[in-house]
Design an enzyme around this catalytic site. Structure first.
Site, mmCIF file in Angstrom:
data_model
loop_
_atom_site.group_PDB
_atom_site.id
_atom_site.type_symbol
_atom_site.label_atom_id
_atom_site.label_comp_id
_atom_site.label_asym_id
_atom_site.label_seq_id
_atom_site.Cartn_x
_atom_site.Cartn_y
_atom_site.Cartn_z
ATOM 1 N N SER B 26 45.574 41.913 40.853
ATOM 2 C CA SER B 26 45.530 43.276 41.318
ATOM 3 C C SER B 26 43.847 43.113 41.277
ATOM 4 O O SER B 26 43.083 42.861 40.286
ATOM 5 C CB SER B 26 45.916 44.355 40.347
ATOM 6 O OG SER B 26 45.410 45.317 40.794
ATOM 7 N N LYS B 50 45.441 45.801 45.020
ATOM 8 C CA LYS B 50 44.489 46.695 44.008
ATOM 9 C C LYS B 50 44.944 47.818 43.435
ATOM 10 O O LYS B 50 45.606 48.561 44.254
ATOM 11 C CB LYS B 50 43.007 46.992 44.785
ATOM 12 C CG LYS B 50 42.086 47.539 43.963
ATOM 13 C CD LYS B 50 40.577 46.923 43.951
ATOM 14 C CE LYS B 50 39.843 47.874 43.147
ATOM 15 N NZ LYS B 50 39.916 47.217 41.782
ATOM 16 N N ASN B 74 33.274 42.847 35.368
ATOM 17 C CA ASN B 74 33.079 43.686 36.521
ATOM 18 C C ASN B 74 33.424 45.378 35.917
ATOM 19 O O ASN B 74 34.077 45.472 34.905
ATOM 20 C CB ASN B 74 34.303 43.249 37.572
ATOM 21 C CG ASN B 74 35.680 44.026 37.161
ATOM 22 O OD1 ASN B 74 36.084 44.930 37.479
ATOM 23 N ND2 ASN B 74 36.427 43.325 36.741
ATOM 24 N N GLY B 77 35.610 50.146 38.850
ATOM 25 C CA GLY B 77 35.930 51.403 38.620
ATOM 26 C C GLY B 77 37.080 52.000 39.598
ATOM 27 O O GLY B 77 36.893 53.045 40.137
ATOM 28 N N ASN B 132 49.224 49.904 36.138
ATOM 29 C CA ASN B 132 48.092 49.416 35.370
ATOM 30 C C ASN B 132 47.828 50.625 34.295
ATOM 31 O O ASN B 132 47.322 51.691 35.111
ATOM 32 C CB ASN B 132 46.674 49.425 36.266
ATOM 33 C CG ASN B 132 45.471 49.151 35.774
ATOM 34 O OD1 ASN B 132 45.604 49.226 34.385
ATOM 35 N ND2 ASN B 132 44.525 48.941 36.584
ATOM 36 N N CYS B 135 43.723 52.112 31.931
ATOM 37 C CA CYS B 135 42.591 52.797 32.479
ATOM 38 C C CYS B 135 42.377 53.889 31.651
ATOM 39 O O CYS B 135 43.227 54.632 30.977
ATOM 40 C CB CYS B 135 42.877 53.431 33.959
ATOM 41 S SG CYS B 135 44.398 52.681 34.811
ATOM 42 N N ASN B 199 45.162 42.443 31.155
ATOM 43 C CA ASN B 199 44.111 42.934 31.889
ATOM 44 C C ASN B 199 42.862 42.421 31.177
ATOM 45 O O ASN B 199 42.878 41.632 30.272
ATOM 46 C CB ASN B 199 44.255 44.639 31.684
ATOM 47 C CG ASN B 199 43.683 45.100 32.985
ATOM 48 O OD1 ASN B 199 42.552 44.743 33.686
ATOM 49 N ND2 ASN B 199 44.130 46.068 33.753
HETATM 50 C C1 FMN Z 1 36.503 42.490 40.191
HETATM 51 C C2 FMN Z 1 38.001 42.562 39.574
HETATM 52 C C3 FMN Z 1 38.625 43.685 39.740
HETATM 53 C C4 FMN Z 1 40.056 44.154 39.081
HETATM 54 N N1 FMN Z 1 40.719 45.107 39.476
HETATM 55 C C5 FMN Z 1 41.961 45.466 39.127
HETATM 56 C C6 FMN Z 1 42.692 46.497 39.207
HETATM 57 O O1 FMN Z 1 42.269 47.197 40.046
HETATM 58 N N2 FMN Z 1 43.713 46.627 38.573
HETATM 59 C C7 FMN Z 1 44.367 45.866 37.606
HETATM 60 O O2 FMN Z 1 45.230 46.256 37.118
HETATM 61 N N3 FMN Z 1 43.625 44.864 37.022
HETATM 62 C C8 FMN Z 1 42.531 44.496 37.939
HETATM 63 N N4 FMN Z 1 41.656 43.645 37.439
HETATM 64 C C9 FMN Z 1 42.226 42.635 36.476
HETATM 65 C C10 FMN Z 1 42.921 41.352 36.994
HETATM 66 O O3 FMN Z 1 43.929 41.596 37.692
HETATM 67 C C11 FMN Z 1 43.278 40.508 35.865
HETATM 68 O O4 FMN Z 1 44.141 41.139 35.140
HETATM 69 C C12 FMN Z 1 42.055 39.974 35.006
HETATM 70 O O5 FMN Z 1 40.936 39.663 35.836
HETATM 71 C C13 FMN Z 1 42.193 38.521 34.288
HETATM 72 O O6 FMN Z 1 42.699 37.413 35.211
HETATM 73 P P1 FMN Z 1 41.714 36.478 35.879
HETATM 74 O O7 FMN Z 1 40.947 35.722 34.661
HETATM 75 O O8 FMN Z 1 42.360 35.685 36.631
HETATM 76 O O9 FMN Z 1 40.852 37.260 36.682
HETATM 77 C C14 FMN Z 1 40.361 43.133 37.996
HETATM 78 C C15 FMN Z 1 39.643 41.973 37.809
HETATM 79 C C16 FMN Z 1 38.498 41.652 38.457
HETATM 80 C C17 FMN Z 1 37.696 40.600 38.195
#
Ligand code: FMN
Ligand code: FAD
Ligand code: FAD
Ligand code: FMN
Ligand code: FES
Ligand code: FES
Lengths: 282, 315, 315, 282
Positions: B26, B50, B74, B77, B132, B135, B199
């Site tokens: 996401s 997302k 990141n 928000g 999610n 938050c 997350n």
């Molecule tokens: C730029 C960015 C935006 C993210 N936005 C969301 C989001 O909107 N909702 C959510 O549940 N997780 C969000 N995440 C978390 C990712 O879905 C994931 O759980 C986390 O980044 C760990 O995985 P990774 O190491 O493969 O990135 C975001 C992560 C990144 C880096």
């Protein structure tokens, strides 16, 4: 979204130090055919064992699909931090992973116009290719390049030849007029009847040019540089507030809705805050 | 090759079935369109959207990101158009592509989760809902829902009560808690069918030139390979506590080897986030690498490998 | 150079003063002898000894370590000779070297902490006591002391009551909690003079060849640059909550830039752990790099830089 | 603790592929003078932008302080994982950070003895230098080298010449006797009147040799290979249970109390458990 974007393994064809920069040439196959001035490429950094997980973006200085081994792009790179230092230390023959062409390009007027191209530091890079195209369309092209000092002015000979006038400014006066590009632009606009400004460089410079362009009522297309994690529009890190034609300010992605944007649409000086009235401000 | 052809790569989360276990994460796949330029989305196990909120959100000011050793921060928000626009624009396009869709929702209050669930209940062509709950809860001093057993439970219950029908609920948890297995138990009791772990980890970078926090939002979420050992631990702990609850694992997966690690720990599928930023085709590469590794190790199906590291666990 | 000569590099933790802010990290400097081969120990702000327990400990079986992206896991399990042998052999040698000594103690029960504090109260030539409460409490289902406000408080109170005199107590906390500032408040209320932040992060690596957890102890502690953004966040949060309590920062410091980051976040000194494994002279290099960076930024003393990233903090 | 240990920047002098291995030469100044057979060096991996924070240990194959540019050491490296693949891909002229000499060395008998040297895979590396020293002291030296297949036998010509007999075993029989080194050792001990065995290789092999050595009542010094985080004695990751002369089993550091230890003192097969009766077992 640049519909020509491709991910490729690219070979470094040459790497030469020019002033404070490295001029590097990369074989890129078909990417060269589709690259337009203003587009950029994104390069993986540090090799297989790298601790740096994000690509670095570099504006395309020139592109040609007539190289000995197919298409190539040229970049102008400042060895600044660990990523660019690693990249500029590679020798010809080394291969890197590259995605491109990315982002929007400078808009080319259909009629011949009088254009002023303004570059700061390595921001001059995309302007030379743009200048060639504008000239081929019958435009008059003036150019202003600024930097902190002489070593940081990137202005190769061929480039200089392609413009009607070249003004250089440096903060320390080591070459050209001492001062900022914004000091010399008003006169150039007035004297040369400039109708459009194209610019590329630090955000502060672009903001200053936007103000001048508005004063003089000329168009202003600028290539912005926001810090980017993905370069392809999927992460939302590279946003900046841009006022749409509907008057609504939106946080747009500079990697796919930019880097080239209309200077007057940007809400400048918005680092660390969301401008009031932005869509969805919270 | 004969061997590979007979390999069963399918997986399931709750009652939802997927062709393969490689999903986007996401917030890391845009609207889907951006990635579709690099590969056919149908190759994905699922595209996770997302996290969408009730109303449009501008997200946080910039800078929103900082690179860190083997990772990044990141603080987007939750920028997004709000659920209505999302359902109108994004979902129909995704449905057209024929990719399995997991919709991620996020709220600022328990009521938000209820509203979002009601909006989703009538939507066809969705495989599962990722909730999610990592938050900030504006009704509880901004504490993250998933940091507290009661608020975590309340958010998931609100979704469960309002979603109706068969749509599986995947509760996405934060690792920033003293005991993630306790929170996992709580949300499963509240009606979650599966869990998404993990997350991002709350973290900060200070710019040593400006000598201020680098992100405009001060803190951000750490992701990427740096956190993979934390994700593996969380998945392992939760799978040990709740062996029958399916897990969508994520956190630093950048290769087939990494995906395998999460699967052996107990994940039934893995989401790819940060790796896509470094490599637009990461999902496809990882999918191929993982399948090869599973076949090499003699597994006949993905499912056999899920939680395999727990066998004869004596500690 | 004139500028550099007048720079005041001294720091303090509670009532203890140190020549400079670069310490070794507990468990990462052996007995001191091993490092003394590479540099003069007197160059250190202080040498922090490996956490010592009441009795001799064999520690955990091998494998005890796994490398991870920009970090490593360890599960040494507090191997050591026990407090009596330690006081007899290690301390006299260290005292002879003229290095400032911080002794780290660790217990399995509240009573252990009391015993260790009593053993330490008569020992001369010690600058401070670091109390590692990030260890499993055998009386409480093996839960780590610092994971729970009550047990954290009890351990620190036991030390406070038994230590007597002036020896400052530095309580070392784990980041594996929902809210580290809450735990920090608790241990300061219980009598800690300063805080050490952060211990390693609970994590796991699975060997994808054996398909089992790589460490014999299954989970281990993640350290190194990967966790630096977590350390910076923890230090920043705790310094914001308790601005008058001095912090010994640690977690992934591998350069002067990194040490500066922790200091700007609120650390008055930083310990160097994992970086020493990659570079035996890391402490000395970091000490020199940090001083140069501070001077470059116009600070006249280290103390001016402590917590500098908090100025005009509006969030 | 090796009191000669130093941390230096070292240049790669040569890098040649030999069978499954790379034979690499590093300039090391005075380290060469102090290096003894059994010692190892620890090398930083991946350069400035590396995600690998730990050094890799490599047994010294040969050392000489008479190189063109001062002292050098030779290593035999198997490109196995990311670290060794990175290292073996470096070209001559590249520099790396190296700490050495580290660890204990093989003990050299004061009287001429009949010695059997046993190496598994790249474990043969330290045995050739040892063989030269033993020969110079008037010892008879027999050697057994084993590996999974021919490509993994490291036995350079000069090395072969320095021993009285060389027996090779491979699991797949692609060269020498099919089977394990432990299959051929008993006969060699009996036929050649072996008084001491020196060995280096995988832990399983060292354990098997220890058993044979005990049966025949010959001494056995072996160089063990535990996974090491620091190599200099400060991290306690590399321990293994060793019975002291006082009969007490202690978890000793293989980087400073080893890698060369008396085979009969090691409590073998103790991975993933602490042997009963170990000092401080908990
Ligand atoms: C730029 C960015 C935006 C993210 N936005 C969301 C989001 O909107 N909702 C959510 O549940 N997780 C969000 N995440 C978390 C990712 O879905 C994931 O759980 C986390 O980044 C760990 O995985 P990774 O190491 O493969 O990135 C975001 C992560 C990144 C880096
Ligand atoms: C559209 C675009 C075009 C660019 N064109 C060029 C060019 O032609 N020549 C050139 O030398 N450089 C260019 N850059 C900058 C380049 O991408 C790198 O940021 C720069 O080389 C520094 O990277 P580093 O790893 O050396 O430094 P570091 O400071 O170690 O790393 C920079 C890190 O911060 C991020 N970052 C922080 N601030 C910025 C910022 N203002 N811009 C981009 N990234 C930032 C980077 O993504 C990266 O994660 C461009 C950037 C963008 C976005
Ligand atoms: C005393 C000693 C001498 C050695 N001599 C040689 C030699 O002469 N030639 C040679 O090719 N290799 C030798 N090795 C092994 C070498 O240090 C590396 O482990 C090997 O090159 C694999 O590293 P990698 O990064 O390529 O692989 P990876 O598997 O990616 O990394 C290995 C990682 O695991 C650790 N590790 C796990 N198991 C072991 C183990 N059994 N031994 C050491 N480290 C382990 C390493 O420290 C590192 O962190 C020796 C090791 C030791 C301890
Ligand atoms: C091998 C190893 C052993 C450690 N032993 C101890 C210990 O005995 N007591 C303690 O309080 N912390 C111990 N730590 C934690 C470190 O002191 C430090 O808090 C942590 O590693 C983070 O710092 P770093 O990233 O610089 O290593 C150990 C860490 C490592 C890597
Ligand atoms: S850089 Fe990722 S969306 Fe623009
Ligand atoms: S490798 Fe660190 S003590 Fe041996």
């Amino acid at each position: 979204m640049n519909k020509f974007a491709e991910q490729i393994t690219s070979e470094i064809i040459s790497n030469k130090k020019v002033g404070a920069y490295h001029h590097m040439v990369f074989s890129v196959g078909d990417i060269a055919k589709h690259a337009k001035p203003g587009n950029f490429v994104a390069i993986s950094i540090g090799g297989a064992t790298s601790s740096m997980v994000l690509r670095r973006a570099f504006a395309i200085y020139r592109a040609s699909d007539r190289g000995l081994s197919g298409g190539f792009v040229e970049l102008v790179i400042a060895p600044h931090g660990p990523g660019s230092i690693w990249l500029t230390s590679l020798a010809p023959g080394a291969t890197i992973n590259l995605v491109g062409p990315l982002g929007t390009a400078f808009g080319i007027p259909t009629e011949p116009v009088k254009a002023l191209l303004v570059g700061g530091g390595y921001g001059s890079a995309p302007l030379f290719g743009l200048s060639e195209i504008l000239k081929s369309r019958g435009c008059r092209v003036d150019m202003v390049l600024g930097a902190s000092s002489a070593m940081k002015i990137y202005a190769p000979l061929e480039g200089k030849r392609s413009v009607s006038s070249l003004t250089i400014t440096t903060d320390d006066g080591s070459v050209g007029t001492p001062g900022k590009v914004s000091d010399v632009i008003p006169n150039l606009i007035a004297n040369n009847g400039i109708e459009i400004i194209y610019s590329c460089g630090p955000m502060g410079m672009l903001e200053a040019i936007t103000k001048i362009a508005e004063e003089f009522g000329v168009m202003h297309q600028c290539a912005i540089e926001e810090s980017m994690a993905c370069g392809i529009g999927v992460c939302m890190t590279c946003v900046l507030p841009i006022k749409g034609e509907d008057g609504v300010i939106r946080m747009l992605r500079s990697c796919i809705d930019g880097p080239v944007v209309d200077g007057s649409s940007v809400i400048w000086n918005s680092k660390r805050k969301i401008p009031e009235g932005t869509w969805g401000a919270n | 090759m004969g061997c590979k052809l007979s390999f069963d790569y399918a997986t399931a989360l709750g009652s939802a079935n997927f062709n393969n276990p490689i999903f986007t994460a996401s917030g890391c796949a845009g609207s889907g369109k951006e990635l579709s330029q690099f590969f056919d989305l149908r190759e994905l196990g699922a595209l996770v959207t997302k996290s969408i909120m009730v109303k449009p959100r501008s997200g946080r000011p910039t800078p929103r990101m900082a690179e860190t050793p083997s990772g990044m921060l990141n603080s987007i928000g939750l920028q997004g158009p709000g659920i209505d626009t999302f359902l109108e624009n994004d979902i129909p396009w995704l449905r057209e592509q024929g990719v399995a869709i997991v919709v991620s929702i996020a709220g600022e209050s328990v009521e938000d989760y209820a509203v979002l669930a009601r909006k989703m209940r009538a939507v066809p062509g969705i495989s599962a809902l990722e909730v999610n709950i990592s938050c900030p809860n504006v009704e509880n001093r901004g504490q993250v829902f998933a940091c507290n057993p009661e608020t975590a439970r309340a958010a998931i219950e609100a979704v469960r009560r309002n979603i109706g029908g068969e749509l599986p609920i995947i509760a996405k948890l934060t690792p920033d808690v003293t005991n993630i297995a306790d929170i996992a138990e709580e949300v499963v009791a509240a009606g979650a069918d599966a869990l998404a772990l993990i997350n991002t980890v709350l973290a900060m970078v200070i710019d040593t030139n400006t000598m201020r926090p680098k992100l405009a939002g001060f803190t951000g979420g750490l992701s990427g390979p740096a956190i993979r050992p934390i994700a593996v631990r969380a998945i392992y702990q939760v799978h040990a506590r709740l062996p029958h609850v399916k897990i969508l694992g994520m956190g630093g997966v950048a290769s087939g080897r990494d995906a395998l690690e999460l699967i052996l720990a107990g994940a039934s599928a893995t989401s790819i986030g940060t790796a896509t930023f470094g490599d637009p085709t990461a999902c496809i590469r990882i999918k191929e690498e993982l399948e090869a590794l599973l076949v090499e190790r003699g597994f006949n199906s993905l499912k056999e490998a899920v939680g395999y590291a727990h066998r004869e666990a004596t500690q």
